[in-house]
Design a protein around this motif. Structure first.
Motif, PDB file in Angstrom:
ATOM      1  N   PRO A   1     -26.033   7.714  -8.380  1.00  0.00           N
ATOM      2  CA  PRO A   1     -24.791   7.185  -8.831  1.00  0.00           C
ATOM      3  C   PRO A   1     -25.332   5.955  -9.079  1.00  0.00           C
ATOM      4  O   PRO A   1     -24.395   5.106  -9.982  1.00  0.00           O
ATOM      5  CB  PRO A   1     -24.754   6.947  -6.984  1.00  0.00           C
ATOM      6  CG  PRO A   1     -25.406   7.258  -6.016  1.00  0.00           C
ATOM      7  CD  PRO A   1     -26.612   8.235  -6.654  1.00  0.00           C
TER       8      PRO A   1
ATOM      9  N   GLU B   1       6.638   3.435  -5.373  1.00  0.00           N
ATOM     10  CA  GLU B   1       5.622   3.806  -4.764  1.00  0.00           C
ATOM     11  C   GLU B   1       4.492   4.645  -4.742  1.00  0.00           C
ATOM     12  O   GLU B   1       3.338   4.907  -4.340  1.00  0.00           O
ATOM     13  CB  GLU B   1       5.306   2.483  -3.858  1.00  0.00           C
ATOM     14  CG  GLU B   1       4.223   2.117  -3.175  1.00  0.00           C
ATOM     15  CD  GLU B   1       4.256   0.673  -1.962  1.00  0.00           C
ATOM     16  OE1 GLU B   1       4.417  -0.595  -2.564  1.00  0.00           O
ATOM     17  OE2 GLU B   1       4.753   1.280  -1.195  1.00  0.00           O
TER      18      GLU B   1
ATOM     19  N   SER C   1       0.897  -0.971  -0.034  1.00  0.00           N
ATOM     20  CA  SER C   1       0.213  -0.286  -0.045  1.00  0.00           C
ATOM     21  C   SER C   1       0.653   1.380   0.412  1.00  0.00           C
ATOM     22  O   SER C   1       1.595   0.964   0.888  1.00  0.00           O
ATOM     23  CB  SER C   1      -0.783  -0.298   0.780  1.00  0.00           C
ATOM     24  OG  SER C   1      -1.191   1.151   1.852  1.00  0.00           O
TER      25      SER C   1
ATOM     26  N   TRP D   1      -9.636  -2.417 -12.110  1.00  0.00           N
ATOM     27  CA  TRP D   1      -8.659  -0.133 -12.179  1.00  0.00           C
ATOM     28  C   TRP D   1      -9.390  -0.590 -13.279  1.00  0.00           C
ATOM     29  O   TRP D   1      -9.582  -1.177 -13.890  1.00  0.00           O
ATOM     30  CB  TRP D   1      -7.044  -1.147 -12.123  1.00  0.00           C
ATOM     31  CG  TRP D   1      -7.218   1.455 -11.877  1.00  0.00           C
ATOM     32  CD1 TRP D   1      -6.959   0.996 -10.181  1.00  0.00           C
ATOM     33  CD2 TRP D   1      -6.969   1.750 -12.783  1.00  0.00           C
ATOM     34  NE1 TRP D   1      -6.858   2.461 -10.432  1.00  0.00           N
ATOM     35  CE2 TRP D   1      -6.566   3.691 -11.609  1.00  0.00           C
ATOM     36  CE3 TRP D   1      -7.605   2.138 -13.702  1.00  0.00           C
ATOM     37  CZ2 TRP D   1      -7.083   4.934 -12.559  1.00  0.00           C
ATOM     38  CZ3 TRP D   1      -6.554   3.080 -14.220  1.00  0.00           C
ATOM     39  CH2 TRP D   1      -6.128   4.319 -14.161  1.00  0.00           C
TER      40      TRP D   1
ATOM     41  N   LYS E   1     -22.964  12.319  -9.255  1.00  0.00           N
ATOM     42  CA  LYS E   1     -23.417  12.501  -7.726  1.00  0.00           C
ATOM     43  C   LYS E   1     -25.403  11.875  -7.310  1.00  0.00           C
ATOM     44  O   LYS E   1     -25.122  11.204  -6.607  1.00  0.00           O
ATOM     45  CB  LYS E   1     -23.467  13.381  -6.823  1.00  0.00           C
ATOM     46  CG  LYS E   1     -21.600  13.745  -6.648  1.00  0.00           C
ATOM     47  CD  LYS E   1     -20.906  12.682  -6.360  1.00  0.00           C
ATOM     48  CE  LYS E   1     -19.109  13.060  -6.368  1.00  0.00           C
ATOM     49  NZ  LYS E   1     -17.990  11.899  -6.517  1.00  0.00           N
TER      50      LYS E   1
ATOM     51  N   THR F   1     -16.653   5.495  -9.045  1.00  0.00           N
ATOM     52  CA  THR F   1     -16.821   6.556  -8.196  1.00  0.00           C
ATOM     53  C   THR F   1     -18.191   6.548  -7.388  1.00  0.00           C
ATOM     54  O   THR F   1     -18.071   6.870  -5.613  1.00  0.00           O
ATOM     55  CB  THR F   1     -16.822   7.886  -8.732  1.00  0.00           C
ATOM     56  OG1 THR F   1     -17.918   7.882  -9.493  1.00  0.00           O
ATOM     57  CG2 THR F   1     -15.736   8.731  -9.134  1.00  0.00           C
ATOM     58  N   TYR F   2     -18.583   4.623  -7.127  1.00  0.00           N
ATOM     59  CA  TYR F   2     -19.918   5.121  -6.968  1.00  0.00           C
ATOM     60  C   TYR F   2     -19.938   3.208  -7.176  1.00  0.00           C
ATOM     61  O   TYR F   2     -20.318   3.243  -8.063  1.00  0.00           O
ATOM     62  CB  TYR F   2     -20.978   5.667  -7.325  1.00  0.00           C
ATOM     63  CG  TYR F   2     -22.570   5.278  -6.420  1.00  0.00           C
ATOM     64  CD1 TYR F   2     -22.656   5.455  -4.706  1.00  0.00           C
ATOM     65  CD2 TYR F   2     -23.161   4.164  -7.175  1.00  0.00           C
ATOM     66  CE1 TYR F   2     -23.721   4.770  -4.658  1.00  0.00           C
ATOM     67  CE2 TYR F   2     -24.498   3.325  -6.462  1.00  0.00           C
ATOM     68  CZ  TYR F   2     -24.565   3.499  -5.307  1.00  0.00           C
ATOM     69  OH  TYR F   2     -26.297   3.356  -4.590  1.00  0.00           O
TER      70      TYR F   2
ATOM     71  N   GLN G   1     -20.556   4.566 -13.939  1.00  0.00           N
ATOM     72  CA  GLN G   1     -19.804   5.884 -13.128  1.00  0.00           C
ATOM     73  C   GLN G   1     -18.754   6.450 -14.613  1.00  0.00           C
ATOM     74  O   GLN G   1     -18.198   4.773 -15.240  1.00  0.00           O
ATOM     75  CB  GLN G   1     -19.508   5.496 -12.013  1.00  0.00           C
ATOM     76  CG  GLN G   1     -20.475   5.487 -11.236  1.00  0.00           C
ATOM     77  CD  GLN G   1     -20.798   6.277 -10.710  1.00  0.00           C
ATOM     78  OE1 GLN G   1     -20.480   7.731  -9.968  1.00  0.00           O
ATOM     79  NE2 GLN G   1     -22.076   6.938 -10.680  1.00  0.00           N
TER      80      GLN G   1
END
Lengths: 385, 425, 227
Positions: B242, B52, A123, A157, B239, A161-162, B246
């Motif tokens: 939702p 990273e 991470s 990936w 928003k 966003t929701y 997206q």
């Protein structure tokens, strides 16, 4: 002429970037390889998780399930570590079980690297180790990975966003990255994102194999409230589930070990103990020990911090009343955490059997908590080729 | 002296030396600081960690790049000029109201995206020319845009530092709207009036009309505003509804930019896109450098050391530190401030008793947001300055008074968080 | 200007760091209500007080327990839906030869069938939430049960075994309901920091068994119900 200088300058910068990028990427690529497991004659078979979700086949998230069948009719216990790869004790406890366990009643399914993709990266900002070494009693060294609690973005990936998981958990704001967190996406979705497929496979495994008891092994940073604690969803098996867990808790207390049992939070949507407990027949439990390398107060990151679990910053924080959980000067060594996980599992199986003799489950081969601590990681883990 | 402290000092010293004496860019200075810190901490040159760290803000980098393209498009297509003319001719009679409305406009994208940079680059870029036109000096305009963007970033519904702090203590992000509006709206109004009102009390509309480009709006009509409209609609819809597929903030900016290519004046897209990227790369570099810097800070244990040390302070010192270190940390990263300092500060402040956890969390996040004004990164200040065509120091100078007012307001709310509990009801 | 601000900032940080070294540590004072919504911090920094149990002496009984009072049939129920009732279930389950019923959410009408009722007193927000019960619903159920038990004359044992973290407004209310009808109190002693239970027992001449840890419930159950 000017155009050429421009080109040369850019080419030079790119080349310079590559000089750094190539060795760094080799470091990351090294994490793609799974650790070997020592042989155990009691192992019945190794399956892949994709057997329970077609979509996982051939993906970096497909992972091994070690099946131990005692041959004695009884219940089925599903145990997994590595839901969050940075929570080392869970993974290592599962590995120790795979290498040492001898089932004497019922069946056991053990998964050491549940989020296998998460084991392939670390991470950002947290400065985590990628690997740590364990020296065995015979002098050989075994290397294990410390991963990230989320699926590798290279494999899944971008984060939406929701997103609304099948459990009704809404991922917005900073929670959007949790779409790559196995323990937020239960009970999964066969056609969903990669992480959801892992969840779905577990869900299907529990249903198809008629799993009676499930343990999801975790660790938390020392700031966390629920440590040395088992979350229990009392829905399946009501009302005995909590009594089984309290039985384990008392057993541990008689061994001078703490392991509280707590009700699973009603709003913990998407977490294993909540969602799988609500939607399957299995009694769901989730265990936490604390891992000082995970918290924001951790000092210099080394193998020793992971293995000895000694972090003076947290001991100081506790003394100043900043920590809920007691953190001593001696730390919380990895072997103690691993042994505590295994002991808790052993007692849960025992207490489950007391309440449900027709679904008995039991194993041996690892000894008591104190046996394991005395052996140390070097004795508990077996040498590999 | 603890080794962690030595690491920290070495990192800061190398960073400052490289930046101030050798005049290296901030991003490069941060890399050098990180390398020095890792060497001091006995970690060698940890390529993997340095690499990273730079990827921490990958998403932010994408959004900023896309937003920069959008800004260029609306500038070059003439949409900006037309919008300015429209706003000024409508509201010139009530300058205070006009200023407040403009301020809310700047805040809006920040409220939705939780990013001050997005606010500066989208609404800020639209509003700044209007402000300058009505007579507000460049530096003040930049300051208004920067302050507005920060207030927008702190205002609900999305306040990322608050989310980070709340997440860190297992607190659900619920009932945060009350306290966040309570602190951001008054602060925003005060800031814009202090910075702007005295410059635009008596507006001469005829004189202004001479400076405004009234023609372009007539020539292209409403379609000139399409890219802005598309942007607002897509941002709001994503928003509010939702459950729709997206697009992500970066793609929304790109789509809106693409629309803008066909709705106004034509221009050399490739050339302008290159130019806009060239101006934005230093800031992207800073973000990457920050990531590397914090990662190494964590790796050598200096982050843990800072937090533990700060938490060992008495209550009074704790408040003083909350007001200085939290925004001060923003010089490195306001998100970093929230996740590194915010969580432990909240835990300790709660232990002093009589405090409201949600109000405290909101105020701490507010202080973190103010950090976006702190040099050398000063994300909000930096871009605001770019928009008005200045270096960022004159802009930041103008921000000092409103900044201090915000700081004091935040502190007072923190101390009396118990009495503000009604906001969370 | 830029240089100035950078330097000022660095000075601030250094000043801050220097200040860090010589500060005295703070000690937390405020005692948070364990039933409050979001418990972000330690709800129960241990409170020091004179305890009669200890690591060496796990069980202390004050007064005499008349075992003949506690005849079957036996019921274990919960007031407050914490995990404590299941601990009692487990503990009593380990006493051989005892038949009992465990029902955390038993209702008043069922009381007629029992001669001894062990009530695990202690409210848990999580437990109530898990059971989908509101605070006042639980209180009403408890009141109804106590009224019914007054009629049936069953023996009541008030068991408060959740310790200090289990104290709180609702827990205390539930305990106050049970105490007047109790024939015995079983208490994990760290919950007695204000001497609430020992004082009550003394004033009402009630036997009270103090335990040091949850596991001691097994021994206590054995002492009371073991053959």
């Amino acid at each position: 002429m000017k155009k050429y200088t421009y080109l040369w300058k850019n080419a030079l910068i790119l080349a310079l970037a590559l000089v750094f990028a190539i060795p760094a990427s080799l470091d990351f690529l090294a994490m793609q390889k799974r650790e070997p497991v020592a042989e155990n004659g009691n192992l019945s078979e190794v399956r892949m998780l994709s057997e329970y979700c077609e979509g996982l086949k051939g993906t970096p998230a497909d992972t091994e399930i070690y099946v131990f069948d005692s041959g004695v009719k009884g219940g089925t216990f599903l145990i997994f570590g590595g839901t969050h790869p940075n929570e080392t004790a869970g993974m290592l406890a599962a590995v120790a079980l795979v290498e040492n366990m001898k089932p004497t009643a019922g069946r056991f399914f053990v998964i050491p690297w549940l989020n296998k993709s998460g084991f392939t990266h670390t991470s950002p900002l947290d400065g985590m180790q990628d690997f740590f070494d364990v020296k065995l009693d015979d002098g050989s060294v075994r290397t294990f990975r410390v991963g990230n609690r989320l699926t590798n973005p290279v494999h899944q990936w971008p984060d939406r966003t929701y997103y609304e998981g099948t459990s009704g958990r809404k991922l917005v704001g900073t929670e959007t990255a949790e779409i790559r967190n196995v323990n937020r996406m239960y009970y999964g979705n066969e056609d969903g994102v990669l992480t959801e497929k892992v969840c779905w496979a577990i869900y299907q495994l529990i249903l198809k194999e008629n799993v009676n008891l499930t343990m999801d092994m975790h660790e938390g940073s020392p700031e966390f409230l629920y440590l040395d604690c088992v979350m229990v969803n009392e829905k399946a098996d009501n009302p005995t589930a909590m009594s089984i867990a309290q039985g384990m808790s008392l057993d541990m207390e008689f061994d001078d070990l703490t392991m509280r049992a707590e009700f699973s939070g009603m709003k913990s949507y998407g977490l294993s103990h909540r969602s799988l407990g609500d939607n399957t027949q299995s009694m769901m439990t989730l265990m936490e020990t604390y891992n000082p390398s995970m918290g924001p107060l951790h000092g210099k990151m080394t193998d020793a911090l992971i293995i000895d679990g000694k972090e003076p910053n947290y001991a100081e924080a506790y003394q100043k009343g900043l920590n809920y959980f007691k953190v001593g000067e001696d730390g919380y060594p990895l072997i103690n955490r691993v042994a505590r996980h295994i002991t808790c599992i052993w007692y849960l199986a025992q207490e489950y059997t007391v309440k449900h003799p027709d679904r008995a489950m039991a194993f041996e081969g690892l000894g008591s908590y104190y046996d394991m601590v005395e052996k140390g990681l070097g004795g508990l883990l077996k040498p590999v080729e | 002296m603890d080794i962690e402290l030595i690491c920290l000092l070495v990192m800061l010293a190398v960073f400052l030396l490289a930046n101030l004496l050798l005049k290296l860019p901030v991003s490069v200075s941060m890399i050098l600081g990180a390398i020095a810190g890792a060497l001091t901490g006995g970690q060698g040159i940890p390529l993997r960690h340095m690499f990273e760290g730079t990827f921490t803000y990958l998403d932010t980098v994408l959004i900023i790049s896309a937003a920069m393209l959008f800004m260029t498009v609306i500038q070059e297509s003439g949409a900006l000029e037309a919008l300015n003319a429209a706003i000024v001719t409508r509201f010139y009679k009530v300058p205070a109201l006009m200023l407040i409305l403009l301020m809310l406009m700047i805040m809006f994208p920040g409220m939705i995206t939780g990013s001050s940079t997005a606010a500066v680059l989208s609404a800020g870029a639209l509003v700044a020319p209007v402000l300058m036109m009505i007579g507000i000096p460049k530096a003040n305009t930049g300051a208004i845009v920067a302050m507005g963007a920060i207030m927008g970033m702190a205002a609900p519904p999305i306040n990322i530092p608050a989310l980070l702090i709340a997440g860190g203590v297992d607190m659900p992000y619920i009932s945060f709207e009350g306290p966040l509006f309570f602190i951001t709206i008054p602060c925003a109004i005060v800031a814009v009036l202090i910075l702007g009102l005295k410059h635009c009390k008596n507006l001469d509309i005829e004189k202004l009309k001479g400076q405004l480009n009234l023609e372009i709006g007539k020539k292209y009509g409403f379609r000139l505003y399409l890219p802005i409209l598309v942007l607002i609609v897509l941002l709001v819809v994503s928003k509010l509804v939702p459950s729709l597929p997206q697009l992500g903030t970066a793609l929304i900016f790109l789509i809106s930019s693409a629309v803008g290519l066909f709705t106004g004046k034509r221009f050399n897209v490739w050339q302008k896109a290159l130019e806009s990227m060239e101006t934005t790369i230093p800031v992207l570099g800073k973000l990457m450098g920050v990531g590397m810097f914090i990662q190494v800070l964590t790796l050598v244990g200096a982050r843990g050391w800072i937090v533990v040390s700060c938490l060992s302070l008495g209550t009074v010192m704790l408040y003083v530190f909350a007001c200085t270190i939290m925004p001060g940390f923003g010089a490195i990263s306001s998100y970093g401030a929230a996740s590194v300092m915010g969580v432990p500060f909240l835990l300790v402040l709660l232990q002093t008793g009589g405090n409201n956890d949600i109000v405290l969390c909101c105020m701490l996040s507010f202080l973190c947001c103010l950090g976006d004004l702190m040099p050398p990164t000063a994300l909000a200040g930096n871009y605001a300055a770019q928009i008005v065509g200045l270096k960022y120091s004159p802009v930041l100078k103008k921000c000092v008074i409103p900044f201090l007012i915000c700081l004091i307001a935040g502190l007072v709310c923190m101390i009396f968080s118990g009495s503000l509990s009604f906001l969370t009801a | 200007m830029k240089k100035f601000i950078v330097l000022f900032l660095a000075a601030c940080m250094l000043l801050g760091l220097a200040a860090c070294g010589r500060q005295e540590s703070t000690s937390p004072t405020g005692q948070a209500d364990p039933n409050a919504g979001t418990a972000a911090v330690d709800p129960s920094a241990p409170i020091e007080f004179d305890m009669q149990t200890s690591e060496e002496k796990h069980i202390v009984t004050i007064g005499t327990i008349d075992k003949s009072l506690f005849e079957g049939p036996i019921l274990i129920t919960s007031f407050g839906q914490s995990t404590d009732a299941s601990t009692l279930d487990t503990a009593l389950g380990r006493v051989s030869g005892v038949n009992y019923t465990y029902k955390a959410q038993a209702i008043a009408d069922e009381m007629a069938s029992y001669k001894t009722v062990i009530i695990a007193v202690g409210a848990s927000t999580k437990g109530l939430g898990a059971a989908g019960i509101k605070d006042d619903e639980e209180l009403a159920r408890a009141q109804a049960i106590m009224a019914k038990l007054k009629e049936t004359g069953a023996t009541v044992i008030c068991a408060h075994i959740g310790g200090q973290t289990r104290r709180g407004a609702l827990s205390d209310k539930l305990a106050d309901l049970v105490l007047p009808q109790a024939k015995l109190i079983i208490l994990k002693e760290d919950a007695n920091f204000d001497y609430k239970f020992t004082k009550y027992a003394e004033a009402n001449n009630l036997p009270i068994t103090l335990i040091f840890a949850a596991k001691d419930t097994v021994q206590v159950m054995n002492d009371i119900f073991g053959k």
